[in-house]
Write a protein that holds these residues in place. Sequence first.
Motif, PDB file in Angstrom:
ATOM      1  N   ASP A  15      71.782 -34.927  52.172  1.00 50.53           N
ATOM      2  CA  ASP A  15      71.039 -36.152  52.491  1.00 50.53           C
ATOM      3  C   ASP A  15      70.404 -36.648  51.192  1.00 50.53           C
ATOM      4  O   ASP A  15      69.431 -36.068  50.722  1.00 50.53           O
ATOM      5  CB  ASP A  15      69.968 -35.829  53.550  1.00 50.53           C
ATOM      6  N   LYS A  39      67.303 -40.131  52.511  1.00 58.58           N
ATOM      7  CA  LYS A  39      65.920 -40.045  52.987  1.00 58.58           C
ATOM      8  C   LYS A  39      64.955 -40.089  51.800  1.00 58.58           C
ATOM      9  O   LYS A  39      65.170 -39.413  50.790  1.00 58.58           O
ATOM     10  CB  LYS A  39      65.769 -38.728  53.754  1.00 58.58           C
ATOM     11  N   PHE A  84      60.896 -36.158  52.963  1.00 60.97           N
ATOM     12  CA  PHE A  84      61.147 -35.097  53.941  1.00 60.97           C
ATOM     13  C   PHE A  84      59.906 -34.950  54.824  1.00 60.97           C
ATOM     14  O   PHE A  84      58.779 -34.942  54.310  1.00 60.97           O
ATOM     15  CB  PHE A  84      61.429 -33.792  53.181  1.00 60.97           C
ATOM     16  N   ASN A 127      58.680 -37.091  56.338  1.00 54.76           N
ATOM     17  CA  ASN A 127      57.945 -38.324  56.035  1.00 54.76           C
ATOM     18  C   ASN A 127      56.724 -38.106  55.146  1.00 54.76           C
ATOM     19  O   ASN A 127      55.773 -38.879  55.179  1.00 54.76           O
ATOM     20  CB  ASN A 127      57.548 -39.060  57.318  1.00 54.76           C
ATOM     21  N   ASP A 185      70.549 -32.583  60.739  1.00 55.76           N
ATOM     22  CA  ASP A 185      69.817 -33.789  61.138  1.00 55.76           C
ATOM     23  C   ASP A 185      70.783 -34.738  61.869  1.00 55.76           C
ATOM     24  O   ASP A 185      71.915 -34.934  61.432  1.00 55.76           O
ATOM     25  CB  ASP A 185      69.274 -34.452  59.868  1.00 55.76           C
ATOM     26  N   CYS A 189      71.131 -37.807  62.003  1.00 52.52           N
ATOM     27  CA  CYS A 189      71.668 -38.940  61.227  1.00 52.52           C
ATOM     28  C   CYS A 189      73.005 -38.575  60.596  1.00 52.52           C
ATOM     29  O   CYS A 189      73.780 -39.450  60.221  1.00 52.52           O
ATOM     30  CB  CYS A 189      70.706 -39.342  60.113  1.00 52.52           C
ATOM     31  N   ASP A 218      65.483 -31.238  61.633  1.00 57.70           N
ATOM     32  CA  ASP A 218      66.396 -31.295  60.479  1.00 57.70           C
ATOM     33  C   ASP A 218      67.556 -30.311  60.646  1.00 57.70           C
ATOM     34  O   ASP A 218      68.586 -30.441  59.988  1.00 57.70           O
ATOM     35  CB  ASP A 218      65.668 -31.086  59.132  1.00 57.70           C
TER      36      ASP A 218
END
Length: 403
Positions: free
Chosen positions: A18, A21, A24, A26, A53, A55, A84
Motif C-alpha cells: 500500500d 494511504k 496508517f 489515520n 486491507d 481496499c 489492515d
Amino acid sequence: MYQVPQITDSIYYVGVNDRMKALFENMWSLPQGVAYNAYLIVDEQTTLIDTVDVCYSDIFFHKLDLILQGRPLDYLIINHMEPDHGGSIGLLRKRYPELKIVGNKKTFEMLRGFHGITEGLHEVKNGDALSIGGHEFSFLMAPMVHWPEVMFTYEQRKRVLFTADAFGSFGALDGILRDSELGDRSAYLREMERYYACVIGKYGPFVQKALANMDKQGLAIDHLCPAHGVVWTPEGFGEARRLYDRLSRFEAEDGVVILYGSMYGNTEQLADVIAQSLSAAGIKRIVCHNVSKSDPSAILADIFRYRGLIIGSPTYCGELFTPIANLMNLIRIRDVKDRLYTAFGSYTWAPAAVKKLIPFAEEMKWEFVGEAVELKMSELSSVLDLSWALGQAMAARLLAPKG
Ligand SMILES: Cc1cc2nc3c(=O)[nH]c(=O)nc-3n(C[C@H](O)[C@H](O)[C@H](O)COP(=O)(O)O)c2cc1C
Ligand SMILES: [Fe+2]
Ligand SMILES: [Fe+2]
C-alpha cells in the motif's frame, strides 16, 4: 516467467503493498508505504494465514487464484483481526463458502462483530496443533500484542513462524521479501522501531510474555513472517529480536529528546541553549523536535529510543500549548517507562506551562532532573545560566554510572 514470491516451495507470499494511504491508522506517516502480508500454504488442504486491507482485496484474490488454479481454499488461520489484516475476511468467505476459519475465542467474537461470521469455525488454544497434510501448525497465544485476540502460528516442518504485527515494520516491500536479500536492513529496523512506538507502544509487558512463550516452546525458526514488512531469516532475526526485547522493556540509549512547542520562538531559544549544554557535557545523541513540524511518529520513535526527555511549552490561555498537550497524551497512553525527565517553558503575564509540565514526572513515575526553567517574554539573558544548568544536570544524570 512471472513467479509468485515464495517463502518455501509450498508457502507463498500473497501480501500486498500500500503506497496510497497517507496515514496508517489515520495517524502515522507512511513515507515508504506499508505492506499487508499474508501467506498461502499449498498442501493436501490449502491454508491461508491472514488477509489484507479490504481496499486491496481484488489484487489479493487475484494472487490466490494464480496459485490455487481453481482449487478451493480449505482453511484461513487468523492471527490478527485488525482491519489492515482482517479486512478481506468477509469477501473471502463469500468466495470460498466452505472455508474453515481457525482462531481463538476472542478472534471469533471479533469475527462476528466485524464480518457477521459465526459458522465454519475451528477454535484453538495455546499449544493446539492442526495438520493439513505435510504441514503441521501449532498455535501460540500472544494476547495484547497489541489486540486481545492476537496469536502466532508456527509451522513445524518448514520451521516458519507467523507473528501478526510483532516484528512488523512500516515500509512497502520494494521487490525484496527477505531481510537476507536486502543490501542494508537498517532502514527496516528503523521502520520497525517507528511501527513499534506507534502501534505496539503501550504493550511492552505483553510483548515480553509473547517472547517468553516463543522461548519456552524452543522453536527452531528458518523464517519469521510478520504481518508487515520484510520476512526475517536467521541472518537478521537476532538483531530484530534484540530490538524488540529492548523496546518492550522500555530500555533506552543514552540520548535526549528535546520536545518543544513555540509560537514566536522564545521557548525555542531555550531548547537550543539546553541542547548546546547537553552537547558540552558530552551527550552525543540529542534530537530537538518542534512539535508543530516534526512527524509525531518520529517523535515517539525517538522517545522510545532515548532515555532523556525534556519538554518545553509556552503558556497558552493559561494552559500548555495544545500540540504539546496532545503529544504528551500520546506518550501518556503508551505508558512509557523509566525516563529521565525535565521541563522548561515561557509566558508573558501569568505563567502556567512549567507548573503543568512538572507533575508529568510523577504521573509517569519518571525521575525529575534539575530545576525547571521558565522564560518571561524575551528576557533570555535572565535564564541563560539556569537553562545551561538544566542541560548539565540532565547530562550528569544520564552519564552517571547505572546501578
Ligand atoms: C494565543 C496565545 C495565548 C497566550 N496565553 C498566555 C497566558 O495565558 N498566560 C501567559 O502568561 N502568556 C500567554 N501567552 C504569551 C506566551 O506564553 C508568551 O508570549 C511566550 O513567550 C510565547 O512563547 P513562544 O515565543 O515560544 O511562542 C499567550 C500567547 C498567545 C499567542
Ligand atoms: Fe494490528
Ligand atoms: Fe497490522
